[in-house]
Write an enzyme that holds these catalytic residues in place. Structure first.
Site, PDB file in Angstrom:
ATOM      1  N   ILE A  12       0.842  -1.206   0.000  1.00  8.85           N
ATOM      2  CA  ILE A  12       0.000   0.000   0.000  1.00  8.85           C
ATOM      3  C   ILE A  12       0.873   1.251   0.000  1.00  8.85           C
ATOM      4  N   LEU A  35      13.132  -2.444   4.354  1.00  6.37           N
ATOM      5  CA  LEU A  35      13.175  -3.494   3.315  1.00  6.37           C
ATOM      6  C   LEU A  35      13.203  -4.896   3.935  1.00  6.37           C
ATOM      7  N   SER A  83       2.652  -7.212   8.418  1.00  8.25           N
ATOM      8  CA  SER A  83       1.239  -7.108   8.038  1.00  8.25           C
ATOM      9  C   SER A  83       0.516  -8.432   7.791  1.00  8.25           C
ATOM     10  N   THR A 123      -6.124  -0.971  10.648  1.00  8.82           N
ATOM     11  CA  THR A 123      -6.890  -2.037  10.005  1.00  8.82           C
ATOM     12  C   THR A 123      -8.226  -2.262  10.693  1.00  8.82           C
ATOM     13  N   ASP A 124      -9.168  -2.833   9.949  1.00  7.60           N
ATOM     14  CA  ASP A 124     -10.457  -3.213  10.556  1.00  7.60           C
ATOM     15  C   ASP A 124     -10.300  -4.426  11.477  1.00  7.60           C
ATOM     16  N   GLU A 125      -9.140  -5.116  11.394  1.00  5.41           N
ATOM     17  CA  GLU A 125      -8.964  -6.326  12.220  1.00  5.41           C
ATOM     18  C   GLU A 125      -8.915  -6.018  13.707  1.00  5.41           C
ATOM     19  N   TYR A 150      -1.214 -10.186  15.142  1.00  7.16           N
ATOM     20  CA  TYR A 150      -1.137  -9.027  14.242  1.00  7.16           C
ATOM     21  C   TYR A 150      -2.159  -7.961  14.655  1.00  7.16           C
ATOM     22  N   LYS A 154      -1.580  -4.115  16.057  1.00  6.65           N
ATOM     23  CA  LYS A 154      -2.116  -2.911  15.405  1.00  6.65           C
ATOM     24  C   LYS A 154      -3.023  -2.143  16.383  1.00  6.65           C
ATOM     25  N   ASN A 179      -9.627  -5.075   3.750  1.00  9.03           N
ATOM     26  CA  ASN A 179      -8.627  -5.772   2.917  1.00  9.03           C
ATOM     27  C   ASN A 179      -8.408  -5.084   1.579  1.00  9.03           C
ATOM     28  N   ASN A 180      -7.188  -4.658   1.348  1.00 10.23           N
ATOM     29  CA  ASN A 180      -6.825  -4.037   0.069  1.00 10.23           C
ATOM     30  C   ASN A 180      -6.462  -5.109  -0.959  1.00 10.23           C
ATOM     31  N   ASN A 257     -14.566 -16.175   0.546  1.00  5.02           N
ATOM     32  CA  ASN A 257     -13.279 -16.518  -0.066  1.00  5.02           C
ATOM     33  C   ASN A 257     -13.449 -17.478  -1.239  1.00  5.02           C
ATOM     34  N   PRO A 282      -5.696 -20.732  12.747  1.00  2.00           N
ATOM     35  CA  PRO A 282      -6.198 -20.658  14.131  1.00  2.00           C
ATOM     36  C   PRO A 282      -6.811 -19.285  14.417  1.00  2.00           C
TER      37      PRO A 282
HETATM   38  P1  NAD Z   1       3.407  -4.800   3.441  1.00  2.00           P
HETATM   39  O1  NAD Z   1       3.753  -5.951   4.331  1.00  2.00           O
HETATM   40  O2  NAD Z   1       3.207  -5.033   1.993  1.00  2.00           O
HETATM   41  O3  NAD Z   1       4.527  -3.662   3.572  1.00  2.00           O
HETATM   42  C1  NAD Z   1       5.071  -3.286   4.798  1.00  2.00           C
HETATM   43  C2  NAD Z   1       6.287  -2.399   4.511  1.00  2.00           C
HETATM   44  O4  NAD Z   1       6.811  -1.960   5.771  1.00  2.00           O
HETATM   45  C3  NAD Z   1       7.419  -3.120   3.787  1.00  2.00           C
HETATM   46  O5  NAD Z   1       7.950  -2.308   2.768  1.00  2.00           O
HETATM   47  C4  NAD Z   1       8.449  -3.358   4.879  1.00  2.00           C
HETATM   48  O6  NAD Z   1       9.777  -3.425   4.392  1.00  2.00           O
HETATM   49  C5  NAD Z   1       8.230  -2.146   5.771  1.00  2.00           C
HETATM   50  N1  NAD Z   1       8.657  -2.379   7.149  1.00  2.00           N
HETATM   51  C6  NAD Z   1       8.339  -3.437   7.933  1.00  2.00           C
HETATM   52  N2  NAD Z   1       8.948  -3.323   9.131  1.00  2.00           N
HETATM   53  C7  NAD Z   1       9.641  -2.151   9.106  1.00  2.00           C
HETATM   54  C8  NAD Z   1      10.452  -1.458  10.059  1.00  2.00           C
HETATM   55  N3  NAD Z   1      10.678  -1.961  11.266  1.00  2.00           N
HETATM   56  N4  NAD Z   1      11.001  -0.278   9.688  1.00  2.00           N
HETATM   57  C9  NAD Z   1      10.775   0.245   8.459  1.00  2.00           C
HETATM   58  N5  NAD Z   1      10.035  -0.365   7.519  1.00  2.00           N
HETATM   59  C10 NAD Z   1       9.460  -1.548   7.848  1.00  2.00           C
HETATM   60  O7  NAD Z   1       2.137  -4.139   4.107  1.00  2.00           O
HETATM   61  P2  NAD Z   1       0.852  -3.484   3.411  1.00  2.00           P
HETATM   62  O8  NAD Z   1      -0.108  -4.547   3.071  1.00  2.00           O
HETATM   63  O9  NAD Z   1       1.296  -2.523   2.399  1.00  2.00           O
HETATM   64  O10 NAD Z   1       0.245  -2.700   4.674  1.00  2.00           O
HETATM   65  C11 NAD Z   1       0.649  -1.372   4.962  1.00  2.00           C
HETATM   66  C12 NAD Z   1      -0.063  -0.895   6.212  1.00  2.00           C
HETATM   67  O11 NAD Z   1      -1.465  -0.961   6.024  1.00  2.00           O
HETATM   68  C13 NAD Z   1       0.226  -1.722   7.450  1.00  2.00           C
HETATM   69  O12 NAD Z   1       0.316  -0.863   8.548  1.00  2.00           O
HETATM   70  C14 NAD Z   1      -0.987  -2.628   7.577  1.00  2.00           C
HETATM   71  O13 NAD Z   1      -1.216  -2.983   8.922  1.00  2.00           O
HETATM   72  C15 NAD Z   1      -2.069  -1.724   7.058  1.00  2.00           C
HETATM   73  N6  NAD Z   1      -3.220  -2.391   6.457  1.00  2.00           N
HETATM   74  C16 NAD Z   1      -3.050  -3.257   5.415  1.00  2.00           C
HETATM   75  C17 NAD Z   1      -4.170  -3.828   4.803  1.00  2.00           C
HETATM   76  C18 NAD Z   1      -4.049  -4.778   3.633  1.00  2.00           C
HETATM   77  O14 NAD Z   1      -5.067  -5.286   3.181  1.00  2.00           O
HETATM   78  N7  NAD Z   1      -2.860  -5.021   3.102  1.00  2.00           N
HETATM   79  C19 NAD Z   1      -5.443  -3.528   5.287  1.00  2.00           C
HETATM   80  C20 NAD Z   1      -5.571  -2.676   6.386  1.00  2.00           C
HETATM   81  C21 NAD Z   1      -4.452  -2.090   6.942  1.00  2.00           C
HETATM   82  O1  DAU Z   2      -8.691  -6.603   7.057  1.00  2.00           O
HETATM   83  C1  DAU Z   2      -7.501  -5.933   6.823  1.00  2.00           C
HETATM   84  C2  DAU Z   2      -6.353  -6.919   6.865  1.00  2.00           C
HETATM   85  O2  DAU Z   2      -6.429  -7.680   5.685  1.00  2.00           O
HETATM   86  C3  DAU Z   2      -4.995  -6.252   6.986  1.00  2.00           C
HETATM   87  O3  DAU Z   2      -4.918  -5.574   8.191  1.00  2.00           O
HETATM   88  C4  DAU Z   2      -3.864  -7.272   6.882  1.00  2.00           C
HETATM   89  O4  DAU Z   2      -2.613  -6.619   6.858  1.00  2.00           O
HETATM   90  C5  DAU Z   2      -4.043  -8.058   5.607  1.00  2.00           C
HETATM   91  O5  DAU Z   2      -3.078  -9.089   5.557  1.00  2.00           O
HETATM   92  C6  DAU Z   2      -5.444  -8.662   5.525  1.00  2.00           C
HETATM   93  O6  DAU Z   2      -5.627  -9.697   6.512  1.00  2.00           O
HETATM   94  P1  DAU Z   2      -6.417 -11.059   6.153  1.00  2.00           P
HETATM   95  O7  DAU Z   2      -5.981 -12.092   7.109  1.00  2.00           O
HETATM   96  O8  DAU Z   2      -7.863 -10.817   5.997  1.00  2.00           O
HETATM   97  O9  DAU Z   2      -5.818 -11.301   4.663  1.00  2.00           O
HETATM   98  P2  DAU Z   2      -5.260 -12.603   3.944  1.00  2.00           P
HETATM   99  O10 DAU Z   2      -4.972 -12.196   2.536  1.00  2.00           O
HETATM  100  O11 DAU Z   2      -4.175 -13.268   4.701  1.00  2.00           O
HETATM  101  O12 DAU Z   2      -6.519 -13.570   3.950  1.00  2.00           O
HETATM  102  C7  DAU Z   2      -7.759 -13.186   3.354  1.00  2.00           C
HETATM  103  C8  DAU Z   2      -8.737 -14.324   3.586  1.00  2.00           C
HETATM  104  O13 DAU Z   2      -8.309 -15.468   2.824  1.00  2.00           O
HETATM  105  C9  DAU Z   2      -8.809 -14.800   5.030  1.00  2.00           C
HETATM  106  O14 DAU Z   2     -10.133 -15.221   5.313  1.00  2.00           O
HETATM  107  C10 DAU Z   2      -7.880 -16.009   5.067  1.00  2.00           C
HETATM  108  C11 DAU Z   2      -8.057 -16.603   3.671  1.00  2.00           C
HETATM  109  N1  DAU Z   2      -6.888 -17.327   3.141  1.00  2.00           N
HETATM  110  C12 DAU Z   2      -5.685 -16.685   3.157  1.00  2.00           C
HETATM  111  C13 DAU Z   2      -4.551 -17.300   2.668  1.00  2.00           C
HETATM  112  C14 DAU Z   2      -3.213 -16.599   2.709  1.00  2.00           C
HETATM  113  C15 DAU Z   2      -7.032 -18.590   2.602  1.00  2.00           C
HETATM  114  O15 DAU Z   2      -8.136 -19.168   2.577  1.00  2.00           O
HETATM  115  N2  DAU Z   2      -5.908 -19.210   2.106  1.00  2.00           N
HETATM  116  C16 DAU Z   2      -4.672 -18.623   2.129  1.00  2.00           C
HETATM  117  O16 DAU Z   2      -3.685 -19.258   1.674  1.00  2.00           O
END
Ligand code: NAD
Ligand code: DAU
Length: 345
Positions: A12, A35, A83, A123-125, A150, A154, A179-180, A257, A282
């Site tokens: 993101i 990184l 994340s 996050t909504d989690e 996680y 957060k 979830n993005n 899913n 779990p």
């Molecule tokens: P990501 O795991 O793709 O990226 C995380 C980035 O943070 C990476 O570039 C990593 O190198 C950097 N990082 C990790 N630890 C670090 C540290 N100690 N110092 C400096 N950099 C560090 O994560 P994402 O999916 O892009 O999520 C970004 C943010 O959005 C997170 O805070 C996550 O909790 C939140 N978020 C993500 C989602 C989602 O669906 N992906 C949804 C809701 C909220």
């Molecule tokens: O809701 C926001 C959150 O969404 C963010 O805060 C997190 O950073 C992000 O990782 C994401 O969390 P989820 O646990 O919802 O995302 P994930 O992609 O891991 O899983 C999405 C759904 O798919 C969840 O119900 C678990 C399921 N899943 C996931 C994986 C990796 C599977 O069924 N099989 C899989 O292999």
């Protein structure tokens, strides 16, 4: 205006930097990222030499690095985090270190530097889980009930951000989003994992009964929500951000899913034989759904990218950027995959 973006090499964060430099070309962006396995500077290759962009390779847990990074900065946009929920179940310590301690170090740095706005991406989690039967959604008034390491880390960071506002007067805002999905998402997350597995003729691992529901938000909609909050958000406030729900069939609480998997199978011309039901996560949260009424009413934001169309475009992006995810998948991710799913998939 100078922005410090933490975690800008991740999914993101990178999308946000690309978005910001496109829509606010007059601003300067500093990207602070350590990184980890999830950080990839290739995500930013198109702007890496831009005179308004700079990169600092450093850890948000290091106060010296943070102090330097904050010099001359007006706004901090804090994405950096561990994340992935499954990794937090395997090894929680790094989540506490980066998500809680790292956020506290940044907040201290922001107070010291007199930052005009500290925006925290959450996050909504943190709200826990909804059932499939209820129609309720998460909103800004929902009580915190994190259920994975996680989510708990957060939640801890959110509380710290609010505490620094109350105690030290730091001007903060928070967004809690769902979830993005979209380009540059690391293929450990469900949608890119499913797409890239199919492109490699591997099955899609579906946890438990596959009836878990997520609220899918296209990453550009999320970037725009952060932009709106930075421009017009009220200091000290939280805004919930979620995806498009208008096109769901009547009476449906969200897309499961297994439905997501079937859409991806269809987009790639594969059949159900490519689905593999595997052991459940779990403490797996059953359903997430976000009520984004507040940000809509107060700041005029709403999600504009519907799921089906933008899932299709996301599949196309992964088809056209094989070099990107092949590189990512061939690294340390391979050993994580074996530990998580077993065998030599
Ligand atoms: P990501 O795991 O793709 O990226 C995380 C980035 O943070 C990476 O570039 C990593 O190198 C950097 N990082 C990790 N630890 C670090 C540290 N100690 N110092 C400096 N950099 C560090 O994560 P994402 O999916 O892009 O999520 C970004 C943010 O959005 C997170 O805070 C996550 O909790 C939140 N978020 C993500 C989602 C989602 O669906 N992906 C949804 C809701 C909220
Ligand atoms: O809701 C926001 C959150 O969404 C963010 O805060 C997190 O950073 C992000 O990782 C994401 O969390 P989820 O646990 O919802 O995302 P994930 O992609 O891991 O899983 C999405 C759904 O798919 C969840 O119900 C678990 C399921 N899943 C996931 C994986 C990796 C599977 O069924 N099989 C899989 O292999």
């Amino acid at each position: 205006m100078k922005l410090l973006v933490t975690g800008g090499a991740g999914f993101i964060g990178a999308n946000f930097i690309l978005y910001w430099m496109k829509y606010h070309p007059e601003d300067h962006v500093v990207n602070l990222d350590s990184l980890t396995y999830a950080g990839n500077l290739e995500n930013l290759i198109t702007i890496e030499k831009h005179p308004h962009y700079s990169f600092i390779h450093g850890n948000i847990c290091d106060p010296v690095v943070v102090e330097k990074a904050m010099q001359g900065v007006n706004m901090v946009v804090h994405f950096a985090a561990e994340s992935h929920v499954d990794r937090s179940i395997m090894e929680p310590a790094a989540f506490i270190e980066t998500n809680v301690t790292g956020t506290q170090v940044l907040l201290d740095g922001a107070v010291k530097a007199g930052i005009e706005r500290f925006h925290h991406i959450s996050t909504d989690e943190v709200f826990g889980a909804l059932s499939l039967e209820e129609t309720k959604k998460f909103s800004e008034t929902t009580a915190y009930n994190p259920r994975s390491p996680y989510a708990a880390s957060k939640a801890g960071s959110d509380h710290l951000v609010r505490a620094y506002h109350t105690t030290f007067g730091l001007p903060v805002t928070i967004t809690n989003c769902s979830n993005n999905f979209g380009p540059f998402q690391f293929p450990e997350k469900f949608i890119p994992l499913a797409i890239t597995n199919l492109l490699e003729e591997k099955k899609i691992p579906v946890y438990g009964d596959g009836l878990y529901v997520r609220d899918w938000l296209y990453v550009e909609d999320h970037c725009r929500a952060i932009d709106v909050v930075l421009q017009k958000g009220k200091i000290g406030e939280t805004y919930c951000v979620g995806g498009v729900t208008e096109d769901l069939p009547a009476g449906r609480q969200g897309i499961s899913n297994i439905e997501v998997v079937k859409k991806i199978l269809r987009l790639l011309g594969k059949d159900d034989a490519m689905i593999e039901y595997v052991k459940d996560r779990p403490g797996h949260d059953r359903r997430y759904a976000v009520d984004w009424t507040k940000i809509n009413r107060e700041l005029g934001w709403k999600p504009e990218h519907n799921f089906d169309e933008w899932l299709g475009k996301t599949v196309t992006w992964y088809k056209e950027n094989v070099f990107w995810w092949k590189d990512v998948k061939s690294g340390a991710y391979t050993s994580y995959y074996k530990k998580q799913y077993g065998g030599d998939k």
